[in-house]
Motif scaffolding. Structure first.
Motif, PDB file in Angstrom:
ATOM      1  N   GLY A 270       0.747  -1.149   0.098  1.00 28.84           N
ATOM      2  CA  GLY A 270      -0.089  -0.023   0.037  1.00 28.84           C
ATOM      3  C   GLY A 270       0.711   1.192   0.100  1.00 28.84           C
ATOM      4  N   CYS A 271       0.125   2.233  -0.037  1.00 24.27           N
ATOM      5  CA  CYS A 271       0.787   3.820  -0.029  1.00 24.27           C
ATOM      6  C   CYS A 271       1.643   3.898   1.427  1.00 24.27           C
ATOM      7  CB  CYS A 271      -0.310   4.794  -0.042  1.00 24.27           C
ATOM      8  SG  CYS A 271       0.227   6.398   0.591  1.00 24.27           S
ATOM      9  N   VAL A 272       2.795   4.199   1.462  1.00 23.08           N
ATOM     10  CA  VAL A 272       3.570   4.387   2.636  1.00 23.08           C
ATOM     11  C   VAL A 272       3.547   5.823   2.998  1.00 23.08           C
ATOM     12  CG1 VAL A 272       4.928   2.067   2.016  1.00 23.08           C
ATOM     13  CG2 VAL A 272       5.753   4.532   1.465  1.00 23.08           C
ATOM     14  N   LEU A 273       3.436   6.818   2.186  1.00 20.10           N
ATOM     15  CA  LEU A 273       3.383   8.141   2.355  1.00 20.10           C
ATOM     16  C   LEU A 273       2.628   8.937   1.596  1.00 20.10           C
ATOM     17  CD1 LEU A 273       6.749  10.229   2.381  1.00 20.10           C
ATOM     18  CD2 LEU A 273       4.852  10.911   0.894  1.00 20.10           C
ATOM     19  N   ALA A 274       1.753   9.956   2.490  1.00 19.42           N
ATOM     20  CA  ALA A 274       0.648  10.745   1.863  1.00 19.42           C
ATOM     21  C   ALA A 274       0.846  12.003   2.478  1.00 19.42           C
ATOM     22  CB  ALA A 274      -0.527  10.186   2.106  1.00 19.42           C
ATOM     23  N   GLY A 275       0.588  13.190   1.686  1.00 17.32           N
ATOM     24  CA  GLY A 275       0.463  14.513   2.272  1.00 17.32           C
ATOM     25  C   GLY A 275       0.130  15.510   1.024  1.00 17.32           C
ATOM     26  N   GLY A 276       0.299  16.841   1.412  1.00 15.94           N
ATOM     27  CA  GLY A 276      -0.194  17.793   0.800  1.00 15.94           C
ATOM     28  C   GLY A 276      -0.299  19.212   1.136  1.00 15.94           C
ATOM     29  N   GLN A 277      -0.940  20.060   0.600  1.00 17.96           N
ATOM     30  CA  GLN A 277      -1.288  21.357   1.429  1.00 17.96           C
ATOM     31  C   GLN A 277      -2.653  21.132   2.120  1.00 17.96           C
ATOM     32  OE1 GLN A 277      -0.282  23.421  -2.416  1.00 17.96           O
ATOM     33  NE2 GLN A 277      -0.904  25.135  -1.022  1.00 17.96           N
ATOM     34  N   TYR A 278      -2.913  21.850   3.323  1.00 19.59           N
ATOM     35  CA  TYR A 278      -4.251  21.757   4.037  1.00 19.59           C
ATOM     36  C   TYR A 278      -4.367  22.936   4.690  1.00 19.59           C
ATOM     37  CZ  TYR A 278      -0.701  20.479   7.813  1.00 19.59           C
ATOM     38  OH  TYR A 278       0.235  20.497   8.722  1.00 19.59           O
ATOM     39  N   ASP A 279      -4.331  23.906   3.807  1.00 14.26           N
ATOM     40  CA  ASP A 279      -4.472  25.549   4.460  1.00 14.26           C
ATOM     41  C   ASP A 279      -6.095  25.295   4.823  1.00 14.26           C
ATOM     42  OD1 ASP A 279      -2.390  25.835   3.048  1.00 14.26           O
ATOM     43  OD2 ASP A 279      -2.927  27.470   1.917  1.00 14.26           O
ATOM     44  N   LYS A 280      -6.937  24.444   4.535  1.00 10.54           N
ATOM     45  CA  LYS A 280      -8.416  24.707   4.622  1.00 10.54           C
ATOM     46  C   LYS A 280      -8.739  23.956   5.744  1.00 10.54           C
ATOM     47  CE  LYS A 280     -10.537  24.921  -0.014  1.00 10.54           C
ATOM     48  NZ  LYS A 280     -11.551  24.506  -0.907  1.00 10.54           N
ATOM     49  N   ALA A 281      -7.768  23.181   6.292  1.00 11.83           N
ATOM     50  CA  ALA A 281      -7.987  22.207   7.641  1.00 11.83           C
ATOM     51  C   ALA A 281      -7.588  23.419   8.582  1.00 11.83           C
ATOM     52  CB  ALA A 281      -6.975  21.097   7.723  1.00 11.83           C
TER      53      ALA A 281
END
Length: 370
Positions: A270-281
């Motif tokens: 499976g996916c071992v890394l996930a991320g990105g921008q989360y300005d809305k959070a």
């Protein structure tokens, strides 16, 4: 020096040094948070079940099912003051197979505050470096989720259909997309873009060129120009071989925005890394700041083929009960200088597996034949 480290242990040790070189500081978070933090932000976390208990003061607390929400809740970052941190934490989530709660080891990195193009590129680069540290045979998939959002906003769909269409694009569910096209009596120009969206993935240049040909408004082209800028920088840094784009990757639009990415390692399921921008959070939790980061699912690293060590320790050192303590320490250090792990005992422990055996007599260390 030889250490019998698990893949997740080795990654943790090596990545700490990497992140600190870029000015990230280790952040320690408490095990508990107010349950309301997760109850009101269930869409942000993986799974919908949270392990809770009532504290002695009557508050309903939760064992952390997510780290990023806790970081946002406790950060002092603003548009003028940035925080760069990394963490190594355990989270508590329902195991989908056993339907019991499981303690999951997770490592992550967050850049919060004044976020610009360099900040985003630095985090993407560190995601690629992290994957390469774990295994040089990796793949990092990147998307600009606003490209898809800016397209869907032009369709004027109601909220329910909008949500169904987003899920269908994420899942590359062509059958469901065709049903929605038919039910909405969609203009053929938009329908054709929808049919192509799930397949907008592949090498950077080719995917951007194809996506540009499908753009129906200027906003989509601007999204691609931003993505193209990051792709150019990553290519110049030598990462293009291990990176591809997937514009069907769209996270929850109430919490995420802009660039998002996922990482994979060959032979892991499976996916071992996930991320990105989360300005809305950040905004939803009352923080006036931007944010970008990623999480590494350390438990996933143990699901591949793990090498089984033939030995528990490289060397066994046998000493007498009356041997001066300083002599034992000196003998241990001398063996360690040879690049070996060593265990000192007065007699050989049962079932201990070792490569070399040494004895310490009258201050002299002698290697034995075994």
């Amino acid at each position: 020096m030889r250490y019998n480290l698990r893949p997740d242990e080795r990654a943790t040790l090596e990545l700490r040094g990497l992140y600190e070189k870029y000015g990230y500081k280790k952040y320690k978070i408490g095990k508990f948070e107010e349950y309301s933090l997760y109850a009101t932000n269930r869409d942000f976390i993986i799974g919908d079940k949270v392990l809770t208990f009532t504290d002695l003061d009557g508050r309903l607390l939760a064992m952390k099912p997510d780290v990023t929400l806790s970081v946002i809740n406790n950060t002092a970052a603003t548009r003028e003051k940035s925080e760069k941190l990394y963490y190594i934490e355990n989270v508590y989530r329902e195991n989908r197979e056993s339907h019991c709660f499981k303690e999951i080891n997770q490592m992550g990195l967050e850049y919060m505050g004044r976020i610009d193009s360099y900040s985003i590129l630095e985090v993407i680069t560190l995601a690629a470096k992290s994957l390469k540290t774990i295994d040089p045979d990796y793949l990092l998939e990147i998307s600009h989720m606003q490209y898809t959002v800016d397209f869907l906003d032009d369709l004027g769909l109601d909220e329910v259909i909008y949500g169904e269409l987003l899920n269908s694009i994420r899942q590359k569910n062509v059958t469901e997309i065709e049903r929605i096209i038919a039910d909405a009596k969609m203009d053929e120009r938009y329908a054709e873009v929808l049919r192509q969206l799930p397949f907008l993935y592949g090498r950077m240049d080719a995917t951007i060129k194809k996506a540009a040909g499908l753009a129906v408004n200027d906003r989509m082209l601007e999204d691609l120009e931003e993505l193209k800028k990051y792709c150019g920088a990553l290519r110049s840094l030598g990462y293009s071989k291990n990176i591809q784009l997937d514009l069907s990757m769209v996270n929850d639009i109430d919490y995420y925005n802009g660039i998002v990415f996922r990482g994979y390692i060959r032979d892991l399921p499976g996916c071992v890394l996930a991320g990105g921008q989360y300005d809305k959070a950040m905004e939803l939790l009352g923080k006036d700041a931007g944010a970008v980061g990623f999480a590494i699912y350390l438990d996933e690293l143990t699901k591949g083929k793990m090498p089984v060590s033939q030995y528990d320790v490289d060397a066994l050192l046998i000493y007498d009960d009356g041997t001066p303590l300083a002599d034992i320490i000196r003998a241990v250090k001398a063996i360690q200088k040879e690049g070996l792990s060593v265990r000192a005992e007065t007699k050989e422990p049962p079932c201990l597996r070792f490569r070399y055996r040494y004895t310490l007599r009258d201050g002299e260390t002698v290697k034995e034949d075994i």
